[in-house]
Scaffold this motif. Structure first.
Motif, PDB file in Angstrom:
ATOM      1  N   GLN A   1       5.086  -5.139 -12.182  1.00  0.00           N
ATOM      2  CA  GLN A   1       6.552  -5.026 -12.157  1.00  0.00           C
ATOM      3  C   GLN A   1       6.992  -3.735 -11.475  1.00  0.00           C
ATOM      4  N   GLU A   2       6.309  -2.629 -11.745  1.00  0.00           N
ATOM      5  CA  GLU A   2       6.655  -1.364 -11.091  1.00  0.00           C
ATOM      6  C   GLU A   2       6.430  -1.446  -9.585  1.00  0.00           C
ATOM      7  N   THR A   3       5.385  -2.132  -9.192  1.00  0.00           N
ATOM      8  CA  THR A   3       5.119  -2.313  -7.764  1.00  0.00           C
ATOM      9  C   THR A   3       6.208  -3.172  -7.133  1.00  0.00           C
ATOM     10  N   ALA A   4       6.584  -4.249  -7.801  1.00  0.00           N
ATOM     11  CA  ALA A   4       7.642  -5.116  -7.275  1.00  0.00           C
ATOM     12  C   ALA A   4       8.943  -4.326  -7.138  1.00  0.00           C
TER      13      ALA A   4
ATOM     14  N   MET B   1       0.832  -1.189   0.000  1.00  0.00           N
ATOM     15  CA  MET B   1       0.000   0.000   0.000  1.00  0.00           C
ATOM     16  C   MET B   1       0.872   1.245   0.000  1.00  0.00           C
ATOM     17  N   ASP B   2       1.980   1.214   0.734  1.00  0.00           N
ATOM     18  CA  ASP B   2       2.850   2.385   0.765  1.00  0.00           C
ATOM     19  C   ASP B   2       3.378   2.722  -0.628  1.00  0.00           C
ATOM     20  N   ALA B   3       3.703   1.704  -1.406  1.00  0.00           N
ATOM     21  CA  ALA B   3       4.200   1.944  -2.761  1.00  0.00           C
ATOM     22  C   ALA B   3       3.113   2.591  -3.613  1.00  0.00           C
TER      23      ALA B   3
ATOM     24  N   LYS C   1       4.758 -13.366  -9.453  1.00  0.00           N
ATOM     25  CA  LYS C   1       3.464 -14.020  -9.178  1.00  0.00           C
ATOM     26  C   LYS C   1       2.971 -13.691  -7.766  1.00  0.00           C
ATOM     27  N   THR C   2       3.881 -13.624  -6.811  1.00  0.00           N
ATOM     28  CA  THR C   2       3.482 -13.309  -5.435  1.00  0.00           C
ATOM     29  C   THR C   2       2.957 -11.879  -5.349  1.00  0.00           C
ATOM     30  N   VAL C   3       3.649 -10.953  -6.008  1.00  0.00           N
ATOM     31  CA  VAL C   3       3.202  -9.552  -6.006  1.00  0.00           C
ATOM     32  C   VAL C   3       1.838  -9.454  -6.683  1.00  0.00           C
ATOM     33  N   THR C   4       1.640 -10.172  -7.774  1.00  0.00           N
ATOM     34  CA  THR C   4       0.345 -10.167  -8.458  1.00  0.00           C
ATOM     35  C   THR C   4      -0.757 -10.679  -7.533  1.00  0.00           C
ATOM     36  N   THR C   5      -0.470 -11.766  -6.820  1.00  0.00           N
ATOM     37  CA  THR C   5      -1.463 -12.338  -5.897  1.00  0.00           C
ATOM     38  C   THR C   5      -1.840 -11.340  -4.811  1.00  0.00           C
ATOM     39  N   VAL C   6      -0.839 -10.690  -4.226  1.00  0.00           N
ATOM     40  CA  VAL C   6      -1.115  -9.725  -3.158  1.00  0.00           C
ATOM     41  C   VAL C   6      -1.909  -8.544  -3.703  1.00  0.00           C
TER      42      VAL C   6
ATOM     43  N   GLY D   1      11.794  -5.439  -4.967  1.00  0.00           N
ATOM     44  CA  GLY D   1      11.871  -6.736  -5.628  1.00  0.00           C
ATOM     45  C   GLY D   1      10.828  -7.688  -5.086  1.00  0.00           C
ATOM     46  N   GLY D   2      10.876  -8.877  -5.552  1.00  0.00           N
ATOM     47  CA  GLY D   2       9.912  -9.877  -5.124  1.00  0.00           C
ATOM     48  C   GLY D   2       9.481 -10.706  -6.316  1.00  0.00           C
ATOM     49  N   ASN D   3       8.909 -11.837  -6.034  1.00  0.00           N
ATOM     50  CA  ASN D   3       8.429 -12.736  -7.064  1.00  0.00           C
ATOM     51  C   ASN D   3       7.224 -12.113  -7.761  1.00  0.00           C
TER      52      ASN D   3
END
Length: 144
Positions: free
Chosen positions: A14-17, A1-3, A26-31, A22-24
């Motif tokens: 990808q910009e959020t990750a 949320m901060d991002a 698929k995991t970022v998409t799920t969240v 960084g981060g996976n």
């Protein structure tokens, strides 16, 4: 949320990750999709990818979250517990830090050294010699 709150425009996955360090993918998409389901984020299709933006401002979110916590706490534990919680929250509120006093001055060490002998002025030396000579003359006359 901060991002999402910090961004000036909706972010891709990808910009959020990248914004969160960084981060996976698929995991970022799920969240992100779970935050959309909870109505904390809104998403819009941009070509073939989604872009995510906050559904509410940070202040409104914090207010809603606090209201929900208080309401659930009151429902679960009753008014007495809520009163105790309010008192504890008042005492736990962050206090402004005390001003930091300036550091003490460094110790001043002084090693005593006697003053250097002052030269006797010529006139004082001549006067002392004349007085001594006079005393010698007087002592010789009386004693001698």
């Amino acid at each position: 949320m901060d991002a999402a709150w910090a961004a000036s425009r909706p972010l891709s996955v990808q910009e959020t990750a990248n914004a969160i360090g960084g981060g996976n993918y698929k995991t970022v998409t799920t969240v992100l999709n779970r935050l959309v389901e909870k109505e904390l984020l809104a998403r819009e299709l941009d070509g073939r990818a989604y872009r995510y933006r906050p559904a509410m401002e940070r202040g409104a979110f914090l207010r809603a979250a606090a209201d929900g916590l208080a309401r659930d706490f009151l429902a679960a534990f009753g008014e007495d517990a809520a009163r105790h919680l309010a008192e504890a929250a008042g005492g736990a509120a962050p206090q402004p830090p005390a001003p930091i006093p300036p550091p003490p001055p460094p110790p001043m060490y002084h090693i005593y050294q006697p003053p250097a002998p002052r030269p006797i002025p010529l006139a004082a030396a001549a006067l002392a010699a004349a007085i001594a000579a006079g005393v010698v003359v007087l002592v010789r006359r009386r004693g001698g």
